[in-house]
Design a protein around this motif. Structure first.
Motif, mmCIF file in Angstrom:
data_model
loop_
_atom_site.group_PDB
_atom_site.id
_atom_site.type_symbol
_atom_site.label_atom_id
_atom_site.label_comp_id
_atom_site.label_asym_id
_atom_site.label_seq_id
_atom_site.Cartn_x
_atom_site.Cartn_y
_atom_site.Cartn_z
ATOM 1 N N LEU A 1 -0.506 6.329 -3.556
ATOM 2 C CA LEU A 1 -1.621 5.691 -4.262
ATOM 3 C C LEU A 1 -2.939 6.428 -4.091
ATOM 4 O O LEU A 1 -3.957 6.020 -4.652
ATOM 5 N N THR A 2 -2.934 7.544 -3.342
ATOM 6 C CA THR A 2 -4.103 8.430 -3.309
ATOM 7 C C THR A 2 -3.951 9.568 -4.313
ATOM 8 O O THR A 2 -4.855 10.402 -4.430
ATOM 9 N N GLY A 3 -2.815 9.624 -5.009
ATOM 10 C CA GLY A 3 -2.565 10.680 -5.968
ATOM 11 C C GLY A 3 -1.867 11.894 -5.399
ATOM 12 O O GLY A 3 -1.586 12.857 -6.132
ATOM 13 N N LYS A 4 -1.542 11.854 -4.108
ATOM 14 C CA LYS A 4 -0.860 12.982 -3.478
ATOM 15 C C LYS A 4 0.607 13.009 -3.891
ATOM 16 O O LYS A 4 1.282 11.993 -3.874
ATOM 17 N N VAL B 1 -6.609 3.296 -12.413
ATOM 18 C CA VAL B 1 -7.757 2.418 -12.637
ATOM 19 C C VAL B 1 -7.489 1.067 -11.988
ATOM 20 O O VAL B 1 -6.466 0.428 -12.295
ATOM 21 N N PRO B 2 -8.361 0.593 -11.083
ATOM 22 C CA PRO B 2 -8.179 -0.774 -10.568
ATOM 23 C C PRO B 2 -8.118 -1.771 -11.724
ATOM 24 O O PRO B 2 -8.946 -1.713 -12.636
ATOM 25 N N LEU B 3 -7.149 -2.656 -11.689
ATOM 26 C CA LEU B 3 -6.930 -3.529 -12.838
ATOM 27 C C LEU B 3 -8.122 -4.444 -13.099
ATOM 28 O O LEU B 3 -8.363 -4.836 -14.244
ATOM 29 N N ASP B 4 -8.898 -4.771 -12.061
ATOM 30 C CA ASP B 4 -10.036 -5.649 -12.295
ATOM 31 C C ASP B 4 -11.162 -4.975 -13.066
ATOM 32 O O ASP B 4 -12.120 -5.627 -13.474
ATOM 33 N N ALA C 1 0.815 -1.209 0.000
ATOM 34 C CA ALA C 1 0.000 0.000 0.000
ATOM 35 C C ALA C 1 0.854 1.268 0.000
ATOM 36 O O ALA C 1 0.341 2.356 -0.281
ATOM 37 N N ARG C 2 2.162 1.134 0.339
ATOM 38 C CA ARG C 2 3.072 2.281 0.307
ATOM 39 C C ARG C 2 3.772 2.402 -1.048
ATOM 40 O O ARG C 2 4.652 3.251 -1.210
ATOM 41 N N SER C 3 3.408 1.586 -2.005
ATOM 42 C CA SER C 3 3.982 1.710 -3.335
ATOM 43 C C SER C 3 3.668 3.093 -3.891
ATOM 44 O O SER C 3 2.735 3.767 -3.449
ATOM 45 N N ARG D 1 0.322 -6.860 -9.503
ATOM 46 C CA ARG D 1 0.602 -7.037 -8.079
ATOM 47 C C ARG D 1 -0.473 -6.353 -7.236
ATOM 48 O O ARG D 1 -0.863 -5.220 -7.538
ATOM 49 N N PRO D 2 -0.958 -6.989 -6.196
ATOM 50 C CA PRO D 2 -1.896 -6.319 -5.290
ATOM 51 C C PRO D 2 -1.215 -5.123 -4.626
ATOM 52 O O PRO D 2 -0.089 -5.230 -4.144
ATOM 53 N N LEU D 3 -1.916 -3.983 -4.612
ATOM 54 C CA LEU D 3 -1.373 -2.764 -4.027
ATOM 55 C C LEU D 3 -2.290 -2.265 -2.911
ATOM 56 O O LEU D 3 -2.817 -1.158 -2.951
ATOM 57 N N GLY D 4 -2.498 -3.117 -1.914
ATOM 58 C CA GLY D 4 -3.319 -2.727 -0.776
ATOM 59 C C GLY D 4 -4.795 -2.804 -1.082
ATOM 60 O O GLY D 4 -5.232 -3.328 -2.114
ATOM 61 N N THR D 5 -5.613 -2.255 -0.185
ATOM 62 C CA THR D 5 -7.074 -2.366 -0.313
ATOM 63 C C THR D 5 -7.624 -1.527 -1.461
ATOM 64 O O THR D 5 -8.690 -1.840 -1.995
#
Length: 350
Positions: free
Chosen positions: A83-86, A333-336, A65-67, A301-305
């Protein structure tokens, strides 16, 4: 674009080993442009006009999640985002067109000088800050770029390329806080290139010849000049891409290309390069979609919730906010949500 003079002789354009694949039969759903909505957008880049270009993803193995995302502002900065865009960091007074990352090594192609340079940084995993490790003058006028980790030798490479069609391969060696580089390969596609991506599993190197199509080469330094046309770019060649061919990305069992002329993205099988369909990133909630895209990036790769199955990123050429067009940025965009062929999901790939 400035092209350096007095450079070494370059080999001729490679021989084509196959032609563009035919449209899949009985696959009407694959011919439909699907839509996927972004859930996050980054803060706009520092400069106005056509400034944002190419993103890359740094993966934090200790806490996914810190990626973070690294974005090129080709008018004068390299920026990083959570990953919030900040925005986390802005490195000013550099002019990167394309950027890529392997492990903690970040390389950006900067063509602001007469011959262009590779700007190489190392990521401090604790602080998520980039620190300059080397600046390497290139033989080509570095414009596009991708990186490659060889599955045969574990050696690390960078591929800067130029609007002249020249591509150079550099071997990178990391020793502590120092990075050294040596040129090991040089070839020419003949016309303007930029987007490229290398497959660390198969050893394939994909390069977009902007007006012509998407090519597959070998990524090893001794791979030679043999190439295969994966897909053509209209209007010059029959194919599924509308010129220009821009950003390229690999995630799971898929290969993605930015079809800039149609403001959408074509999708192929990672191993067989079969055309699977296309999608566009549309408005979703308070986040607008992507149009006229240059660079893209993706990971399974999963990147957190927030991105449990991975992430697709597109540069937005027209960042619409209400009734105005703001400075350019990147959309997540979530990959799913990228479901091609319809009803299937990208398969994680080792």
């Amino acid at each position: 674009m400035r092209i350096a003079a007095g450079l070494m002789t370059v080999v001729a354009v490679a021989v084509v080993s196959s032609s563009v694949p035919a449209e899949p039969r009985g696959a009407a759903a694959q011919n439909t442009v699907a839509t996927a909505g972004a859930t996050v957008e980054t803060e706009p880049v520092a400069h106005s006009g056509d400034a944002a270009d190419d993103p890359a993803i740094w993966f934090d193995p200790a806490d996914a999640a810190r990626s973070m995302v690294i974005g090129a502002d080709k008018k004068g900065a390299l920026e990083t985002y959570d990953l919030t865009g900040k925005r986390l960091q802005r490195i000013p007074d550099v002019y990167p067109n394309n950027v890529d990352v392997r492990d903690n090594v970040v390389v950006a192609a900067d063509d602001d000088t007469d011959e262009g340079v590779l700007r190489i940084y190392l990521v401090d995993p604790k602080t998520r800050r980039l620190r300059s490790a080397a600046t390497v003058p290139t033989t080509v006028t570095a414009h596009g770029l991708c990186m490659y980790r060889s599955p045969k030798t574990d050696k690390l490479y960078a591929f800067p390329n130029a609007v002249s069609g020249r591509v150079e391969q550099w071997e990178l060696t990391v020793r502590g806080s120092r990075v050294t580089a040596k040129s090991v390969r040089l070839f020419n596609l003949g016309r303007a290139v930029e987007g490229c991506v290398a497959d660390d599993a198969s050893g394939a190197l994909y390069i977009g010849e902007e007006k012509v199509g998407l090519w597959r080469y070998g990524a090893e330094p001794d791979a030679g000049r043999t190439r295969t046309l994966v897909d053509g770019a209209k209007p010059e060649r029959e194919g599924h891409i509308q010129a220009d061919v821009e950003g390229l990305a690999i995630a799971g069992d898929r290969l993605y290309a930015s079809s800039q002329g149609s403001s959408d993205y074509t999708v192929y099988g990672r191993m067989d390069n079969k055309y699977l369909g296309r999608f566009r990133v549309a408005n979703s909630g308070g986040v607008d979609g992507c149009q006229d895209t240059d660079g893209i990036e993706a990971t399974s790769r999963p990147l957190g919730t927030a991105f449990p199955t991975g992430l697709f990123i597109c540069q937005d050429g027209y960042n619409v906010q209400g009734s105005t067009v703001a400075r350019q940025n990147f959309k997540f965009v979530p990959l799913d949500r990228v479901v091609l062929p319809i009803g299937t999901q990208p398969v994680p790939y080792p």
